[in-house]
Design an enzyme around this catalytic site. Structure first.
Site, mmCIF file in Angstrom:
data_model
loop_
_atom_site.group_PDB
_atom_site.id
_atom_site.type_symbol
_atom_site.label_atom_id
_atom_site.label_comp_id
_atom_site.label_asym_id
_atom_site.label_seq_id
_atom_site.Cartn_x
_atom_site.Cartn_y
_atom_site.Cartn_z
ATOM 1 N N SER A 190 7.640 4.030 2.169
ATOM 2 C CA SER A 190 7.432 2.581 2.232
ATOM 3 C C SER A 190 7.779 1.957 0.888
ATOM 4 O O SER A 190 7.153 2.272 -0.127
ATOM 5 C CB SER A 190 5.966 2.279 2.565
ATOM 6 N N HIS B 6 10.761 2.570 5.415
ATOM 7 C CA HIS B 6 9.732 1.679 5.970
ATOM 8 C C HIS B 6 9.665 0.399 5.149
ATOM 9 O O HIS B 6 9.484 0.428 3.928
ATOM 10 C CB HIS B 6 8.390 2.414 5.949
ATOM 11 N N ASP C 55 7.791 -3.228 4.789
ATOM 12 C CA ASP C 55 6.590 -3.977 5.160
ATOM 13 C C ASP C 55 6.769 -5.464 4.923
ATOM 14 O O ASP C 55 6.837 -5.914 3.779
ATOM 15 C CB ASP C 55 5.409 -3.484 4.315
ATOM 16 N N MET D 192 5.159 -9.107 5.118
ATOM 17 C CA MET D 192 3.823 -9.733 5.176
ATOM 18 C C MET D 192 3.942 -11.222 4.914
ATOM 19 O O MET D 192 4.662 -11.631 3.996
ATOM 20 C CB MET D 192 2.923 -9.128 4.110
ATOM 21 N N HIS E 274 8.272 -3.166 9.618
ATOM 22 C CA HIS E 274 6.893 -3.349 10.069
ATOM 23 C C HIS E 274 6.497 -4.808 9.828
ATOM 24 O O HIS E 274 6.261 -5.213 8.691
ATOM 25 C CB HIS E 274 6.016 -2.371 9.260
ATOM 26 N N MET F 262 4.116 -7.626 9.690
ATOM 27 C CA MET F 262 2.711 -8.047 9.629
ATOM 28 C C MET F 262 2.721 -9.557 9.483
ATOM 29 O O MET F 262 2.400 -10.120 8.427
ATOM 30 C CB MET F 262 2.029 -7.356 8.439
ATOM 31 N N MET G 191 -2.246 2.040 12.473
ATOM 32 C CA MET G 191 -2.564 1.796 11.060
ATOM 33 C C MET G 191 -3.749 2.681 10.665
ATOM 34 O O MET G 191 -4.789 2.669 11.322
ATOM 35 C CB MET G 191 -2.926 0.326 10.827
ATOM 36 N N ASP H 165 0.405 5.007 9.243
ATOM 37 C CA ASP H 165 0.777 4.227 8.056
ATOM 38 C C ASP H 165 -0.469 3.867 7.261
ATOM 39 O O ASP H 165 -1.336 3.148 7.758
ATOM 40 C CB ASP H 165 1.513 2.968 8.550
HETATM 41 C C1 DX5 Z 1 0.136 -1.469 4.405
HETATM 42 C C2 DX5 Z 1 1.549 -1.069 4.708
HETATM 43 C C3 DX5 Z 1 1.900 0.325 4.356
HETATM 44 C C4 DX5 Z 1 1.760 0.674 2.910
HETATM 45 C C5 DX5 Z 1 1.402 2.135 2.802
HETATM 46 O O1 DX5 Z 1 -0.144 -2.671 5.043
HETATM 47 O O2 DX5 Z 1 1.820 -1.224 6.090
HETATM 48 O O3 DX5 Z 1 3.198 0.655 4.826
HETATM 49 O O4 DX5 Z 1 2.911 0.438 2.159
HETATM 50 O O5 DX5 Z 1 1.159 2.437 1.483
HETATM 51 P P1 DX5 Z 1 0.387 3.749 1.025
HETATM 52 O O6 DX5 Z 1 1.181 4.923 1.534
HETATM 53 O O7 DX5 Z 1 0.393 3.633 -0.441
HETATM 54 O O8 DX5 Z 1 -0.982 3.711 1.635
HETATM 55 ZN ZN ZN Z 2 3.705 -0.462 6.941
#
Ligand code: DX5
Ligand code: ZN
Length: 222
Positions: A7, A32, A34, A36, A65, A67, A136, A174
């Site tokens: 990620s 990956h 993310d 947000m 992903h 969010m 999650m 994740d």
């Molecule tokens: C959190 C993200 C994850 C995050 C995971 O909302 O969806 O993908 O980057 O990070 P680690 O592996 O550091 O928990």
């Molecule tokens: Zn994620």
């Protein structure tokens, strides 16, 4: 098949291109990403323009992903920026099936995610419309959090529903994944492992990826 998805949330954003290249060379299976919006989760990351720029530099499968609230508004944008897999959150809209169908119509792989407190059974009616489900294993929003073991119940439930229904669906986990928790998650039935800090924070990314993959392989029986 077990796959590891670094990620980028945990990378050095001032050197984004090099960081992506680093994990690609280190053997990542997916990248990956993310996204947000500061509404669905209390954090803001990046959007389609950033994904478009790294698309030009990387041949990895992009695992996006989302969010974000009401993700249906942005499927065309994320499809156009080079996403391969697009995951929406079950909790982020009321028209999940319609949005998943829009992802498929855009030629992308549809996937749906649940937060730790959402019961896995809500996903049962959506299984015919997805190729992946994301459980999650931390509250979404931030990297570097601690893996929540109770979420393995959802992984087990989903693996049974998938097997019983004869579906071909990956289960991704994740949050808080490293070599130990990768093994726990794979034992419960997960086969796609997202890891941010345990890969980008490691002195040797190749070794970190290998260790996650190997420990998951040993425990995965589904
Ligand atoms: C959190 C993200 C994850 C995050 C995971 O909302 O969806 O993908 O980057 O990070 P680690 O592996 O550091 O928990
Ligand atoms: Zn994620």
């Amino acid at each position: 098949m077990i796959r590891v998805a670094p990620s980028v949330l945990a990378c050095d954003f001032s050197r984004l291109g090099e960081e992506v290249e680093k994990v690609e060379k280190a053997g990542a299976d997916l990248l990956h990403l993310d996204v947000m919006d500061g509404m669905f989760v209390p954090n803001i990351s990046f959007g389609p323009d950033v994904i478009s720029s790294i698309r030009k530099k990387s041949g990895l499968v992009f695992d996006v992903h989302l969010m974000i609230e009401d993700p249906g508004r942005y499927i065309a944008r994320f499809a156009a920026c080079g996403a391969d897999i697009i995951t929406i959150h079950y909790e982020s809209c009321d028209n999940q099936r319609q949005v998943l169908e829009a992802i498929k119509s855009a030629g992308k792989i549809p996937s749906v995610s649940i937060k730790p407190a959402t019961p896995a059974f809500v996903l049962e009616p959506l299984l015919p419309y997805v190729k992946m489900v994301l459980v999650m294993t931390v509250e979404p929003g931030f990297g570097g959090q601690k893996f929540i073991p109770d979420t393995m119940e959802s992984v087990r439930t989903l693996r049974s529903m998938i097997t019983a229904g004869g579906y071909d669906i990956d289960i991704e986990v994740d949050g808080g994944i490293g070599k130990e928790t990768a093994s726990t998650a794979a034992e419960a039935g997960a086969n796609v492992l997202v890891a941010g800090s345990s890969i980008f924070g490691a002195p040797d990314a190749e070794r970190a990826i290998c260790e996650i993959r190997e420990s998951a392989k040993k425990s995965y029986t589904a």
